[in-house]
Design a protein around this motif. Structure first.
Motif, short mmCIF file in Angstrom:
data_model
loop_
_atom_site.label_atom_id
_atom_site.label_comp_id
_atom_site.label_asym_id
_atom_site.label_seq_id
_atom_site.Cartn_x
_atom_site.Cartn_y
_atom_site.Cartn_z
N GLY A 127 0.85 -1.19 0.00
CA GLY A 127 0.00 0.00 0.00
C GLY A 127 0.88 1.23 0.00
N LEU A 128 0.41 2.28 -0.67
CA LEU A 128 1.23 3.48 -0.81
C LEU A 128 0.32 4.69 -0.91
N LEU A 129 0.73 5.79 -0.27
CA LEU A 129 -0.02 7.03 -0.43
C LEU A 129 0.90 8.21 -0.24
N TYR A 130 0.57 9.30 -0.93
CA TYR A 130 1.35 10.53 -0.84
C TYR A 130 0.75 11.41 0.24
N ALA A 131 1.60 11.95 1.12
CA ALA A 131 1.12 12.73 2.27
C ALA A 131 1.57 14.17 2.24
N GLY A 132 2.07 14.65 1.09
CA GLY A 132 2.55 16.02 0.98
C GLY A 132 4.00 16.16 1.39
N ASN A 133 4.62 17.27 1.01
CA ASN A 133 6.00 17.58 1.40
C ASN A 133 6.98 16.46 1.03
N ASP A 134 6.78 15.88 -0.16
CA ASP A 134 7.67 14.80 -0.64
C ASP A 134 7.76 13.64 0.34
N THR A 168 -4.57 3.66 3.54
CA THR A 168 -5.08 4.95 3.11
C THR A 168 -5.12 5.91 4.30
N LEU A 169 -5.15 7.20 3.99
CA LEU A 169 -5.14 8.25 5.00
C LEU A 169 -6.43 9.04 4.94
N LEU A 170 -7.13 9.09 6.06
CA LEU A 170 -8.35 9.88 6.18
C LEU A 170 -8.21 10.78 7.40
N GLY A 171 -8.09 12.08 7.16
CA GLY A 171 -7.84 13.01 8.25
C GLY A 171 -6.47 12.76 8.85
N GLY A 211 -11.95 11.08 1.03
CA GLY A 211 -12.02 12.05 2.12
C GLY A 211 -13.24 11.89 2.98
N LYS A 212 -14.18 11.06 2.53
CA LYS A 212 -15.40 10.82 3.30
C LYS A 212 -15.65 9.32 3.47
N THR A 213 -15.51 8.58 2.38
CA THR A 213 -15.79 7.16 2.34
C THR A 213 -14.51 6.38 2.11
N LEU A 214 -14.42 5.18 2.70
CA LEU A 214 -13.33 4.27 2.38
C LEU A 214 -13.75 3.37 1.23
N TYR A 215 -12.82 3.08 0.33
CA TYR A 215 -13.04 2.12 -0.75
C TYR A 215 -12.10 0.95 -0.52
N GLY A 216 -12.61 -0.27 -0.67
CA GLY A 216 -11.79 -1.44 -0.40
C GLY A 216 -11.90 -2.50 -1.46
N SER A 217 -10.86 -3.34 -1.54
CA SER A 217 -10.86 -4.50 -2.44
C SER A 217 -10.39 -5.71 -1.66
N LEU A 241 -5.67 0.27 -4.30
CA LEU A 241 -6.56 1.30 -4.85
C LEU A 241 -6.04 2.69 -4.55
N GLU A 242 -6.45 3.66 -5.38
CA GLU A 242 -6.23 5.08 -5.09
C GLU A 242 -7.38 5.88 -5.68
#
Length: 296
Positions: free
Chosen positions: A66-73, A113-116, A157-163, A198-199
């Motif tokens: 799993g991978l996600l971008y969180a800002g500031n490189d 994934t990141l939510l808030g 940002g509101k709902t989680l999506y899953g596989s 997913l993204e």
């Protein structure tokens, strides 16, 4: 359809060879003109290729799930393998792991994934997930989800999506962790099985299809396939450069500020950045079928 035992054996075969592999992350930069076209014509199927433009270092021992971008490189990454799974904060330009939370040996880390301020993670061959504090990766709680397995996660940002490795895309309430909607993803009348990481990107769900060189672009509203990112030439280029034993693409991270997508190839020692371009019109449904999904 393959049983979970068959999926397990296939995945174990891949994992045994990981020590020989290199890990590559591909970054797809998408032009504003391309996104405008996509936004105005969601129901016209689109095919895209890529162009490599840069490389960044990466931990060659990390089996990215799993991978996600969180800002500031900065990236947040979930890694797999029993006794080696972790959640980590990574500096893109140096590849340095800034914070690492090692998971219990009995868990195989998967989608993230990141939510808030909270990171949500699922685990393979279980219905167990974890929530972490994004600041220090402290584990806040454990939860149970309603998917058949834990493969991929994303959020708008509101709902989680899953596989869960099937053809089903789930929508999950992040407060109750209950499934609110399910869509079976089909293309050309056939189920697109093995949806993986997913993204959420500009109103679409992008999904790795396990053991293929494809990313499906999916409408989160009804599960319609909007297009495909086709990446077989990435594998061909890596093999030609001497990277043997290339594994599957898994993990998608969207950097909206720089219009780039990071796609890890579980096989070695660098990140790559590319530009996403529209594929020529010679690709046919028959060609796509040869690597876009598996019949069994």
């Amino acid at each position: 359809m393959a049983t979970f035992k068959q999926l397990y054996l296939r995945k174990v075969f891949i994992l045994v060879s990981i020590i020989l592999l290199v890990s590559v992350i591909l970054v797809l930069g998408v032009s504003s003109a391309t996104w405008n076209k996509v936004s105005s014509d969601h129901y016209s199927l689109q095919f895209y290729d890529f162009e490599i433009v840069n490389e960044f270092p990466h931990d060659s021992t990390a089996f990215t799930q799993g991978l996600l971008y969180a800002g500031n490189d900065t990236l947040f990454e979930s890694t797999g393998l029993y006794r080696q799974s972790s959640v980590r904060k990574v500096a893109i330009r140096t590849g340095k792991v800034e914070i690492l939370h090692k998971m219990a040996d009995s868990y195989f880390g998967e989608g993230l994934t990141l939510l808030g301020e909270r990171l949500f993670q699922v685990t393979w061959l279980t219905k167990i997930g974890f929530i972490y504090d994004r600041k220090n990766l402290q584990k806040l709680e454990q939860f149970t989800h309603e998917m058949e397995d834990g493969w991929g996660l994303a959020t708008d940002g509101k709902t989680l999506y899953g596989s869960d490795g099937t053809s089903t895309l789930y929508q999950i309430d992040p407060q109750t962790l209950k499934v609110t909607t399910k869509n079976v993803i089909k293309f050309n009348g056939q189920n697109v099985r093995y949806l993986n990481e997913l993204e959420y990107i500009n109103g679409e769900i992008w999904a790795n299809v396990w053991q293929t060189d494809c990313i499906a672009r999916i409408s989160p509203n009804n599960g319609t396939i909007l297009g495909w990112i086709l990446l077989p030439s990435l594998r061909e280029g890596l093999l030609a450069a001497g990277y043997n034993g290339i594994d599957v693409l898994n993990g998608i991270a969207w950097d909206s500020g720089n219009n780039r997508i990071l796609l890890p190839e579980n096989s070695g020692q660098s990140f790559m950045r590319s530009s996403c371009i529209q594929l020529r019109n010679t690709i046919t449904v028959e060609t796509l079928r040869s690597f876009a999904w598996r019949e069994n």
